[in-house]
Motif scaffolding. Sequence first.
Motif, mmCIF file in Angstrom:
data_model
loop_
_atom_site.group_PDB
_atom_site.id
_atom_site.type_symbol
_atom_site.label_atom_id
_atom_site.label_comp_id
_atom_site.label_asym_id
_atom_site.label_seq_id
_atom_site.Cartn_x
_atom_site.Cartn_y
_atom_site.Cartn_z
ATOM 1 N N VAL A 161 -20.884 -22.945 -23.118
ATOM 2 C CA VAL A 161 -20.343 -21.618 -23.403
ATOM 3 C C VAL A 161 -19.530 -21.688 -24.683
ATOM 4 C CG1 VAL A 161 -18.843 -19.767 -22.594
ATOM 5 C CG2 VAL A 161 -20.323 -20.963 -20.969
ATOM 6 N N ASP A 162 -20.045 -21.022 -25.713
ATOM 7 C CA ASP A 162 -19.368 -20.975 -27.005
ATOM 8 C C ASP A 162 -18.505 -19.720 -27.016
ATOM 9 O OD1 ASP A 162 -18.785 -20.333 -29.752
ATOM 10 O OD2 ASP A 162 -20.363 -21.723 -30.359
ATOM 11 N N VAL A 163 -17.202 -19.878 -27.119
ATOM 12 C CA VAL A 163 -16.303 -18.733 -26.956
ATOM 13 C C VAL A 163 -15.751 -18.220 -28.292
ATOM 14 C CG1 VAL A 163 -15.662 -19.786 -24.763
ATOM 15 C CG2 VAL A 163 -14.029 -19.846 -26.638
ATOM 16 N N TYR A 232 -16.483 -24.487 -25.215
ATOM 17 C CA TYR A 232 -15.933 -24.995 -26.471
ATOM 18 C C TYR A 232 -15.652 -23.840 -27.416
ATOM 19 C CZ TYR A 232 -20.426 -24.372 -28.936
ATOM 20 O OH TYR A 232 -21.555 -23.845 -29.508
ATOM 21 N N CYS A 233 -14.797 -24.113 -28.442
ATOM 22 C CA CYS A 233 -14.546 -23.128 -29.491
ATOM 23 C C CYS A 233 -14.464 -23.873 -30.809
ATOM 24 C CB CYS A 233 -13.307 -22.298 -29.190
ATOM 25 S SG CYS A 233 -11.799 -23.257 -29.030
ATOM 26 N N ARG A 238 -8.999 -21.690 -27.654
ATOM 27 C CA ARG A 238 -9.618 -20.474 -27.137
ATOM 28 C C ARG A 238 -10.498 -20.815 -25.930
ATOM 29 N NH1 ARG A 238 -12.308 -17.992 -32.475
ATOM 30 N NH2 ARG A 238 -12.342 -20.191 -33.039
ATOM 31 N N SER A 239 -11.125 -21.991 -25.961
ATOM 32 C CA SER A 239 -11.974 -22.362 -24.821
ATOM 33 C C SER A 239 -11.147 -22.722 -23.585
ATOM 34 C CB SER A 239 -12.936 -23.490 -25.190
ATOM 35 O OG SER A 239 -12.269 -24.543 -25.831
ATOM 36 N N SER A 261 -14.511 -29.656 -29.741
ATOM 37 C CA SER A 261 -15.061 -28.367 -30.150
ATOM 38 C C SER A 261 -15.752 -28.398 -31.520
ATOM 39 C CB SER A 261 -13.971 -27.289 -30.080
ATOM 40 O OG SER A 261 -13.926 -26.746 -28.776
ATOM 41 N N TRP A 262 -15.854 -27.223 -32.159
ATOM 42 C CA TRP A 262 -16.715 -27.160 -33.340
ATOM 43 C C TRP A 262 -16.211 -28.013 -34.501
ATOM 44 C CZ3 TRP A 262 -21.500 -26.349 -33.280
ATOM 45 C CH2 TRP A 262 -22.193 -26.341 -34.496
ATOM 46 N N THR A 263 -14.898 -28.193 -34.625
ATOM 47 C CA THR A 263 -14.417 -29.018 -35.743
ATOM 48 C C THR A 263 -14.894 -30.459 -35.589
ATOM 49 O OG1 THR A 263 -12.323 -29.341 -34.598
ATOM 50 C CG2 THR A 263 -12.366 -27.680 -36.361
#
Lengths: 279, 102
Positions: A161-163, A232-233, A238-239, A261-263
């Motif tokens: 789940v990408d938030v 993840y965010c 945020r996640s 997460s994305w970083t």
Amino acid sequence: MSRSDVLVDADWVQAHLNDPGIVLVEVDEDTSAYEKGHIRGAVRIDWKTELQDPVRRDFVDKTGFEALLSEKGIANDDLVVLYGGNNNWFAAYAYWYFRLYGHQNVKLLDGGRKKWELDSRDLVEDVPSRPKTSYSATEQDASIRAFREEVVEAIGDKNLVDVRSPDEFTGKLLAPAHLPQEQAQRGGHIPTARSIPWSKAANDDGTFRSDEELRDLYQEAGVDLSKPTIAYCRIGERSSHTWFALHELLGLPDVKNYDGSWTEYGSLVGVPIELGEAK
Amino acid sequence: MTDGCGAPAQTASLPATVDLANEAVIQGTVVRGDDAVPGAYARLLDATGEFTGEVVTSDEGIFRFFAAPGDWTVRVLAPGGVSIDSTVTAQVGEIANLQVAI
């Protein structure tokens, strides 16, 4: 688990401001928010300087967490009520973190600082002094934290789940729109991830949507609630908000937050990345 | 150390580290009569109404977003049930200015 076990509203906090055994904790990224005014009796935890390791990219370790909570005057049997700005992102992150280190008696103030302000409730500048404690934490609970290997293995298997916001998901933006777009890593999302921005789990005033609305939200976006889920965010706060909605409010048994997460993912060499809308 | 996704303080002028040539900036001021309104919430919604970002107005009532080119809505929330929507178009290299009276 019911909603009242993990979430309290502003009226409840107002009515319990003087109760012994309850510690209000404001968690913000912008620490000047606390200095300008906070809920009476609340202590502050700084997301950046107090919860993160100052050198490595990781959390403070168990000993560091124990020292932090002891210093703040929080005891093992205290009920900790967390709230903060940014629609409770950092408070939700701290909630996940308290759970990670075994503090079970913890709740979120629904709507956080924003709802409190929009209600025109009192904020004070007095900083409370709490006697030090000897806090003792448990080892990290690995069942709620995902690392990169598990995330790569989860592609096409578990729910991802990408938030982040839709434009971050498709690769158009690399960071939220209130931040300058200076990030260097690749844009896009983890293949097979569903795009369900954290904000869909919240009302305009920052309170969480109802259980029924939340269940419909995730199911309609293609999340199989019977399967394990990783949220993840960009950096994991945020996640944490979505982890709270899925694990604490809906009571799903296997939900992890990928705080790298994305970083982290968007900077890994060789991993697959998908661009554009969810496939 | 990783920086958070939280909104930075909303300064009166564009931060010196930002190169406007690469940004599509939406900014504005929230006012009540002649007075700036600090502590209001400005929410940025995309062309489909999807939430994209939120900041708290500064002591001068200022909010600012670094958006992508296109049409956006700024929703301002303030105590007393205030919720006001304004539409705006952002373009790279430009600052789209709004004034929101509540």
